[in-house]
Each structure stands twice: as C-alpha cells, then as structure tokens.
Design a protein around this motif. Structure first.
Motif, PDB file in Angstrom:
ATOM      1  N   GLU A 145       0.831  -1.206   0.000  1.00 45.04           N
ATOM      2  CA  GLU A 145       0.000   0.000   0.000  1.00 45.04           C
ATOM      3  C   GLU A 145       0.863   1.252   0.000  1.00 45.04           C
ATOM      4  OE1 GLU A 145      -4.163  -0.102   1.974  1.00 45.04           O
ATOM      5  OE2 GLU A 145      -2.797  -1.194   3.301  1.00 45.04           O
ATOM      6  N   GLN A 146       1.901   1.250   0.810  1.00 45.34           N
ATOM      7  CA  GLN A 146       2.798   2.403   0.868  1.00 45.34           C
ATOM      8  C   GLN A 146       3.511   2.606  -0.468  1.00 45.34           C
ATOM      9  OE1 GLN A 146       2.852   4.560   3.359  1.00 45.34           O
ATOM     10  NE2 GLN A 146       4.161   5.798   2.068  1.00 45.34           N
ATOM     11  N   TYR A 147       3.922   1.520  -1.082  1.00 45.22           N
ATOM     12  CA  TYR A 147       4.588   1.612  -2.384  1.00 45.22           C
ATOM     13  C   TYR A 147       3.669   2.296  -3.402  1.00 45.22           C
ATOM     14  CZ  TYR A 147       6.356   0.485  -6.954  1.00 45.22           C
ATOM     15  OH  TYR A 147       6.772   0.594  -8.252  1.00 45.22           O
ATOM     16  N   PHE A 148       2.414   1.836  -3.485  1.00 43.25           N
ATOM     17  CA  PHE A 148       1.503   2.376  -4.485  1.00 43.25           C
ATOM     18  C   PHE A 148       1.095   3.816  -4.196  1.00 43.25           C
ATOM     19  CE2 PHE A 148       0.847  -2.177  -5.490  1.00 43.25           C
ATOM     20  CZ  PHE A 148       1.162  -2.110  -6.840  1.00 43.25           C
ATOM     21  N   LYS A 149       1.194   4.246  -2.961  1.00 41.46           N
ATOM     22  CA  LYS A 149       0.893   5.645  -2.633  1.00 41.46           C
ATOM     23  C   LYS A 149       1.932   6.585  -3.248  1.00 41.46           C
ATOM     24  CE  LYS A 149      -1.598   4.914   1.662  1.00 41.46           C
ATOM     25  NZ  LYS A 149      -1.557   5.020   3.121  1.00 41.46           N
ATOM     26  N   THR A 150       3.168   6.104  -3.359  1.00 38.56           N
ATOM     27  CA  THR A 150       4.252   6.964  -3.841  1.00 38.56           C
ATOM     28  C   THR A 150       4.698   6.631  -5.268  1.00 38.56           C
ATOM     29  OG1 THR A 150       5.907   5.522  -2.844  1.00 38.56           O
ATOM     30  CG2 THR A 150       5.106   7.366  -1.506  1.00 38.56           C
ATOM     31  N   ALA A 151       4.264   5.493  -5.787  1.00 41.47           N
ATOM     32  CA  ALA A 151       4.694   5.077  -7.129  1.00 41.47           C
ATOM     33  C   ALA A 151       4.040   5.945  -8.196  1.00 41.47           C
ATOM     34  CB  ALA A 151       4.323   3.617  -7.363  1.00 41.47           C
ATOM     35  N   GLU A 152       4.764   6.126  -9.268  1.00 42.05           N
ATOM     36  CA  GLU A 152       4.225   6.874 -10.402  1.00 42.05           C
ATOM     37  C   GLU A 152       3.125   6.054 -11.064  1.00 42.05           C
ATOM     38  OE1 GLU A 152       5.764   8.603 -14.651  1.00 42.05           O
ATOM     39  OE2 GLU A 152       7.174   8.506 -12.966  1.00 42.05           O
ATOM     40  N   LYS A 153       2.003   6.707 -11.321  1.00 43.94           N
ATOM     41  CA  LYS A 153       0.863   6.027 -11.935  1.00 43.94           C
ATOM     42  C   LYS A 153       1.190   5.722 -13.398  1.00 43.94           C
ATOM     43  CE  LYS A 153      -3.913   6.715 -13.194  1.00 43.94           C
ATOM     44  NZ  LYS A 153      -5.016   7.633 -13.292  1.00 43.94           N
ATOM     45  N   LYS A 194       1.525  -7.562  -6.757  1.00 43.11           N
ATOM     46  CA  LYS A 194       2.977  -7.713  -6.892  1.00 43.11           C
ATOM     47  C   LYS A 194       3.389  -7.641  -8.364  1.00 43.11           C
ATOM     48  CE  LYS A 194       3.772 -10.223  -2.608  1.00 43.11           C
ATOM     49  NZ  LYS A 194       4.218 -11.482  -1.987  1.00 43.11           N
ATOM     50  N   ALA A 195       2.564  -8.198  -9.243  1.00 41.86           N
ATOM     51  CA  ALA A 195       2.849  -8.116 -10.675  1.00 41.86           C
ATOM     52  C   ALA A 195       2.792  -6.663 -11.154  1.00 41.86           C
ATOM     53  CB  ALA A 195       1.866  -8.978 -11.465  1.00 41.86           C
ATOM     54  N   MET A 196       1.821  -5.905 -10.648  1.00 45.41           N
ATOM     55  CA  MET A 196       1.706  -4.491 -11.007  1.00 45.41           C
ATOM     56  C   MET A 196       2.934  -3.732 -10.513  1.00 45.41           C
ATOM     57  SD  MET A 196      -0.037  -2.082 -12.500  1.00 45.41           S
ATOM     58  CE  MET A 196      -1.761  -2.580 -12.655  1.00 45.41           C
ATOM     59  N   LYS A 197       3.381  -4.030  -9.315  1.00 46.74           N
ATOM     60  CA  LYS A 197       4.573  -3.377  -8.760  1.00 46.74           C
ATOM     61  C   LYS A 197       5.786  -3.658  -9.655  1.00 46.74           C
ATOM     62  CE  LYS A 197       7.397  -3.233  -4.552  1.00 46.74           C
ATOM     63  NZ  LYS A 197       8.684  -3.677  -5.044  1.00 46.74           N
ATOM     64  N   SER A 199       9.767  -1.979 -13.588  1.00 49.32           N
ATOM     65  CA  SER A 199      10.518  -2.283 -14.819  1.00 49.32           C
ATOM     66  C   SER A 199      10.375  -1.197 -15.876  1.00 49.32           C
ATOM     67  CB  SER A 199      10.065  -3.626 -15.388  1.00 49.32           C
ATOM     68  OG  SER A 199       8.752  -3.537 -15.887  1.00 49.32           O
ATOM     69  N   ASN A 200       9.337  -0.378 -15.755  1.00 47.29           N
ATOM     70  CA  ASN A 200       9.132   0.703 -16.728  1.00 47.29           C
ATOM     71  C   ASN A 200       9.601   2.052 -16.241  1.00 47.29           C
ATOM     72  OD1 ASN A 200       8.006  -0.848 -18.804  1.00 47.29           O
ATOM     73  ND2 ASN A 200       6.045  -0.873 -17.770  1.00 47.29           N
TER      74      ASN A 200
END
Length: 69
Positions: free
Chosen positions: A7-15, A59-62, A67-68
């Motif tokens: 959850e924390q990762y997705f809060k800060t990850a680039e969409k 996890k696959a989305m992460k 990777s991009n």
C-alpha cells in the motif's frame, strides 16, 4: 512484502499510463479502481486463500511499474 508495504509503495509510485496490460489475460483500464478493489479484501482477510490472487496481481503491477521506470 506485506500488504501495508505494498500500500505504501503504491501511494508513492508513479501512476502508469492506462490501459495497463498486466499479463496477456488481464488489462487494467482503471488503475485506482484496480488498487482499491484489491486492497479492500486484503485488509479485511489478509490470510484468506481466496485473496491470494489479489496479492499476486498487486505484486505483478509493482514489478511492471518498477521495470518501466
């Protein structure tokens, strides 16, 4: 990786740009809805075997985002 760490990762990850091809059988058209629909059941019953595919897809989305970038 724990659910709270994800959850924390997705809060800060680039969409990523939509649509997102997570795998050959899964296309994500609404990234925010994807996250909400996966995290709500995982917060409710994190150890349920029924919810295991949700964790795999997150996890696959992460990995796809990492990777991009």
């Amino acid at each position: 990786m724990s659910i709270s760490e994800l959850e924390q990762y997705f809060k800060t990850a680039e969409k990523p740009k939509e649509p997102i091809m997570l795998n050959p059988a899964t296309i994500v058209n609404d990234y925010q809805h994807f996250l909400e629909s996966h995290f709500i059941p995982l917060r409710t019953e994190p150890d349920s075997r029924v919810n295991q595919p949700l964790l795999w897809r997150l996890k696959a989305m992460k990995l796809l985002i990492e990777s991009n970038s």
